[in-house]
Design an enzyme around this catalytic site. Structure first.
Site, mmCIF file in Angstrom:
data_model
loop_
_atom_site.group_PDB
_atom_site.id
_atom_site.type_symbol
_atom_site.label_atom_id
_atom_site.label_comp_id
_atom_site.label_asym_id
_atom_site.label_seq_id
_atom_site.Cartn_x
_atom_site.Cartn_y
_atom_site.Cartn_z
ATOM 1 N N GLU A 1 0.787 -1.233 0.000
ATOM 2 C CA GLU A 1 0.000 0.000 0.000
ATOM 3 C C GLU A 1 0.819 1.283 0.000
ATOM 4 O O GLU A 1 0.555 2.203 0.776
ATOM 5 C CB GLU A 1 -0.941 -0.004 1.216
ATOM 6 C CG GLU A 1 -1.822 -1.233 1.262
ATOM 7 C CD GLU A 1 -2.772 -1.253 2.470
ATOM 8 O OE1 GLU A 1 -2.611 -0.426 3.371
ATOM 9 O OE2 GLU A 1 -3.663 -2.109 2.478
ATOM 10 N N GLU B 1 -6.041 -10.767 -1.096
ATOM 11 C CA GLU B 1 -6.872 -10.514 0.088
ATOM 12 C C GLU B 1 -8.346 -10.410 -0.294
ATOM 13 O O GLU B 1 -9.066 -9.507 0.138
ATOM 14 C CB GLU B 1 -6.413 -9.216 0.783
ATOM 15 C CG GLU B 1 -4.934 -9.202 1.079
ATOM 16 C CD GLU B 1 -4.470 -7.971 1.852
ATOM 17 O OE1 GLU B 1 -5.324 -7.192 2.318
ATOM 18 O OE2 GLU B 1 -3.245 -7.800 1.978
HETATM 19 C C1 XIL Z 1 -6.123 -6.143 8.415
HETATM 20 C C2 XIL Z 1 -6.408 -7.299 9.343
HETATM 21 O O1 XIL Z 1 -7.254 -8.221 8.690
HETATM 22 C C3 XIL Z 1 -7.053 -6.799 10.613
HETATM 23 O O2 XIL Z 1 -7.178 -7.851 11.555
HETATM 24 C C4 XIL Z 1 -6.222 -5.667 11.213
HETATM 25 O O3 XIL Z 1 -6.911 -5.115 12.319
HETATM 26 C C5 XIL Z 1 -5.956 -4.590 10.189
HETATM 27 O O4 XIL Z 1 -5.345 -5.162 9.051
HETATM 28 N N1 XIL Z 1 -4.892 -4.611 3.712
HETATM 29 C C6 XIL Z 1 -3.869 -5.394 4.183
HETATM 30 C C7 XIL Z 1 -4.070 -6.213 5.397
HETATM 31 O O5 XIL Z 1 -2.815 -5.497 3.538
HETATM 32 O O6 XIL Z 1 -2.887 -6.334 6.143
HETATM 33 C C8 XIL Z 1 -5.173 -5.679 6.266
HETATM 34 O O7 XIL Z 1 -5.409 -6.616 7.300
HETATM 35 C C9 XIL Z 1 -6.415 -5.429 5.452
HETATM 36 C C10 XIL Z 1 -6.142 -4.420 4.369
#
Ligand code: XIL
Length: 504
Positions: free
Chosen positions: A321, A427
């Site tokens: 990101e 994701e």
């Molecule tokens: C999220 C997790 O799922 C949560 O448990 C945490 O509180 C915040 O992070 N993009 C990403 C992930 O790359 O690392 C994130 O994961 C969701 C968005």
């Protein structure tokens, strides 16, 4: 359609695996070498620690509810018998309460299960029974009454009862359905990883795992020990794998490859990382020191994971990101402030230098379907590609049924694919505003479309990963984004993902 249905049914029969099943279970905490999922409940200040004598201590409290707590996947309607021993050495007598904090639709509420008075220095039993109500989450914890700053210990925590939901039907297995195409994976967080029944269910569906939080710098960077090392050398970095251990142990024992997430990110990274001596009250370090810390951190993470889990982690998100929303520039963050605009390139350079042979290095980002961010991502990838440091791009794909729409997703996917990088869907989840039939159908449709897109690039795609398994444990739980509901039952989206593979 009829032929497809027949194919689908055959496929389902061939690959049917038992769904998530529950058994009467006993849980016992053993505090000989690790905290086993127990953590400090507080708004800051309180922390838990292993005493070394088989008990767990809590200190730094400033409110009665500050305590040691642990998540348990309890089933509504089931009765649980819970007992533990507590000890304190600071007052003549202290009142302890065994309590449960439960959450429904994001709102937390509490019940007291049992009370006990512990005299100074005496191990005292506290025990009671609790019948679980209808909640999404349960945390059991031991708090005090009228001694908010008291430090105390707990041992022999024991829970007996039925953990978690029962389900009868056999269902297809995603990893089997996609076997000849690419690995099908999921993110797994600590509280899931410590639940063997749940993990066995995941292992029946998925053949790639990623810790949801536990390999992020917040979990891996050992600030206390880095601080000690910094006295001599401010570029030194200490790391540990305590949070990731349950998941990595499970993956290792069951031969399931892991994708690592993430080395360099603007979030979930201790602020102390960027300060002299790892002290928040001190100024930010120089670019040179930060680059050295970055290099040492990346080197240390590869070293510790390879030492403890050789060959288990097959790919890593090196940077996550980095590109702004609504622009094609790099987002402002401490990495950019301290190192400068080349921090992403440097991270990949170091990752390439220290990654074990064959481990694939990814840049990972969200909202790829939106311009001008998409152009920013493509430009960044081209720069990294020219340097030979990146292997692929991870599309997060945190979508909603209302946006960005499949056409934009497809366009973005094709544009990035044209760079000839390896690709991951890293994701995947699709939110809906409520669990109506129409919403569940729209969700299923988008999941199916995304899977067909991935299948059409099967030679280039190294894996598709959903960001969690059951809706209740999702990071976006209120919008039911995953393939299984809170009870572990497959949703229409699950069957759409299965069907996508059968239509190839
Ligand atoms: C999220 C997790 O799922 C949560 O448990 C945490 O509180 C915040 O992070 N993009 C990403 C992930 O790359 O690392 C994130 O994961 C969701 C968005």
């Amino acid at each position: 359609m009829r032929i497809l249905s027949v194919v689908l049914i055959c496929l389902m029969l061939l690959s049917a695996v038992p769904a998530y099943a529950s058994e009467p279970a006993e849980y016992e905490s053993d505090f000989s070498s690790w905290a086993d999922g127990w953590y400090a409940r507080s708004t800051g200040g309180a922390s838990v620690f292993l005493t070394g004598g088989g008990s767990l201590g809590v200190e730094g409290r400033s409110a009665d509810w500050h305590s040691m707590g642990r998540d348990f996947p309890l089933t509504a309607g089931e009765t649980y018998h819970i007992s533990a021993s507590v000890r304190q050495n600071d007052v003549d007598e202290a009142r302890f309460v065994l309590s449960v904090a439960h959450t429904r639709a994001g709102a937390e509420s509490y019940e007291n299960i049992a009370f006990a008075s512990a005299k100074r220095g005496e191990w005292t039993e506290i025990s009671g029974a609790y019948t679980a109500g209808v909640f999404d989450r349960f945390v059991l914890y031991i708090e005090t009454l009228g001694t908010p700053a008291l430090s105390y210990e707990m041992k022999d925590f024991h829970l007996a009862g039925k953990l978690p939901v029962q389900q009868q039907a056999d269902i297809p297995s995603l990893k089997e359905v996609y076997k000849t195409r690419f690995p099908f994976g999921t993110a797994v967080t600590y509280m899931e990883a410590i639940n063997k029944t749940r993990m066995d269910f995941y292992a029946s569906q998925f053949n790639l795992l990623t810790p949801g939080n536990e390999l992020k710098p917040d979990s891996v960077l050992d600030v206390q020990n880095s601080k000690k090392l910094a006295v001599k050398d401010d570029t030194a970095v200490a790391v540990h794998l305590f949070a990731a251990k349950p998941m990595l142990d499970y993956a290792k024992a069951n031969g399931i490859p892991v994708h690592g997430h993430v080395l360099v990110w603007y979030q979930q990274t201790p602020e102390a990382f960027f300060h002299e001596g790892y002290e928040l009250f001190k100024p930010l370090v120089s670019r040179e020191v930060m680059l050295a810390r970055m290099e040492h951190y990346i080197q240390a993470v590869f070293r510790i994971t390879e030492e403890q889990y050789p060959g288990l982690i097959v790919s890593w998100d090196v940077v996550n990101e980095a590109v702004n929303d609504g622009a094609s520039t790099l987002r402002d963050c401490q990495w950019k402030t301290v190192v400068g605009d080349d921090y992403v390139e440097r991270a990949f350079e170091y990752a390439r230098k220290y990654a074990p042979e064959g481990v694939k290095l990814y840049y990972n980002d969200y909202n790829t379907a939106y311009e001008p961010k998409q152009t920013g991502i493509v430009n960044l990838l081209k720069t990294l590609q020219a340097a030979g440091t990146v292997d692929g791009y991870g599309f997060q794909m945190h979508h909603d049924i209302s946006q960005p729409g499949y056409a934009a997703i497809e366009k973005a996917f094709k544009r990035v694919a044209a760079l000839s990088l390896r690709l991951r869907i890293s994701e995947l989840d699709v939110t809906i505003p409520g669990q109506t039939e129409a919403n569940l159908a729209a969700q299923a449709k988008l999941y199916g479309q995304v899977m067909k897109l991935a299948l059409s690039f099967a030679g280039q795609v190294e894996g598709v990963q959903v960001w969690g398994v059951t809706d209740d444990l999702s990071w976006r739980a209120r919008q039911f984004p995953l393939l299984f509901d809170a009870k572990g039952e497959p949703k229409p989206a699950f069957y759409a993902v299965v069907e996508a593979a059968s239509q190839e």
